[in-house]
Scaffold this active site. Structure first.
Site, PDB file in Angstrom:
ATOM      1  N   CYS A 116      21.326  -1.910 -12.896  1.00  0.00           N
ATOM      2  CA  CYS A 116      22.648  -2.491 -13.099  1.00  0.00           C
ATOM      3  C   CYS A 116      22.543  -3.802 -13.850  1.00  0.00           C
ATOM      4  O   CYS A 116      21.847  -4.713 -13.418  1.00  0.00           O
ATOM      5  CB  CYS A 116      23.334  -2.719 -11.752  1.00  0.00           C
ATOM      6  SG  CYS A 116      25.008  -3.325 -11.912  1.00  0.00           S
ATOM      7  N   ARG A 121      24.763  -6.997  -7.246  1.00  0.00           N
ATOM      8  CA  ARG A 121      25.574  -6.071  -6.453  1.00  0.00           C
ATOM      9  C   ARG A 121      24.723  -5.622  -5.274  1.00  0.00           C
ATOM     10  O   ARG A 121      23.981  -4.653  -5.360  1.00  0.00           O
ATOM     11  CB  ARG A 121      26.009  -4.890  -7.312  1.00  0.00           C
ATOM     12  CG  ARG A 121      26.926  -5.361  -8.445  1.00  0.00           C
ATOM     13  CD  ARG A 121      27.181  -4.301  -9.443  1.00  0.00           C
ATOM     14  NE  ARG A 121      27.962  -3.227  -8.864  1.00  0.00           N
ATOM     15  CZ  ARG A 121      28.119  -2.037  -9.433  1.00  0.00           C
ATOM     16  NH1 ARG A 121      27.559  -1.775 -10.582  1.00  0.00           N
ATOM     17  NH2 ARG A 121      28.833  -1.113  -8.863  1.00  0.00           N
ATOM     18  N   ASP A 124      23.871  -4.409   0.966  1.00  0.00           N
ATOM     19  CA  ASP A 124      23.974  -4.725   2.385  1.00  0.00           C
ATOM     20  C   ASP A 124      25.064  -3.931   3.095  1.00  0.00           C
ATOM     21  O   ASP A 124      24.904  -3.555   4.257  1.00  0.00           O
ATOM     22  CB  ASP A 124      24.157  -6.229   2.612  1.00  0.00           C
ATOM     23  CG  ASP A 124      25.409  -6.791   1.966  1.00  0.00           C
ATOM     24  OD1 ASP A 124      25.767  -6.349   0.858  1.00  0.00           O
ATOM     25  OD2 ASP A 124      26.031  -7.685   2.574  1.00  0.00           O
TER      26      ASP A 124
END
Length: 171
Positions: A116, A121, A124
């Site tokens: 990405c 990002r 979690d």
């Protein structure tokens, strides 16, 4: 990337074939590891992320091939084994494999995803959601190791909306 320049005053006509959506295809592809049968996906885009996901699935024993516009997939011989780090690092959506592997095999080993370029990002929410369903999750040497043999249903509250985490938790 190509572009269209449209000047007013002229009628447009013709046909355009719209390719399937990557963000719809990737979680569906991950879900195929849960099936012991054969599936056909139509209009699945032939792009790098899809090919990377198919490579991960092949490493896990899932067979696939394109037959014209149809992608044929069989999860009959799927197995749970650590996903290769080299493939996981190529694809942000490799994290989608955790839910299906836990669902079918009760265990999953996944490298942290990569691929990405639009900013940080975290994963979690995926991990918190799976833990809330009883998965035992630990991290060792860059791998996420999940034991789902004691998983159960539950109510999940995400800290913020996440389509991907929701899809993974549901699988």
């Amino acid at each position: 990337m190509g572009k269209f320049i449209i000047e007013g005053g002229h009628r447009l006509s013709g046909r355009v074939k719209v390719q399937g959506a990557k963000n719809a295809a990737l979680p569906v592809l991950a879900a195929t590891v849960m099936s012991r049968g054969e599936m056909t996906l139509f209009n699945c885009p032939e792009i790098r992320d899809v090919h990377n996901m198919l490579s991960i699935l092949r490493e896990l024993g899932v067979e696939s091939y394109y037959d014209g516009d149809a992608l044929k997939i069989s999860g009959r011989n799927a197995r749970s084994s650590p996903m290769p780090q080299r493939l996981s690092k190529e694809l942000r959506s490799s994290i989608f494999m955790l839910g299906p592997l836990l669902s079918r095999f009760g265990e999953a080993v996944c490298a942290y995803p990569g691929g990405c370029e639009i900013g940080h990002r975290p994963v979690d929410l995926h991990l918190k959601g799976l833990a809330a369903l009883g998965a035992d999750i630990r991290e060792e040497r860059g791998y996420i190791i999940c034991d789902g043999h004691n998983m159960h249903g539950g109510e999940i509250h995400l800290d913020y909306p996440s389509v991907g985490a929701t899809e993974n938790i549901m699988m």
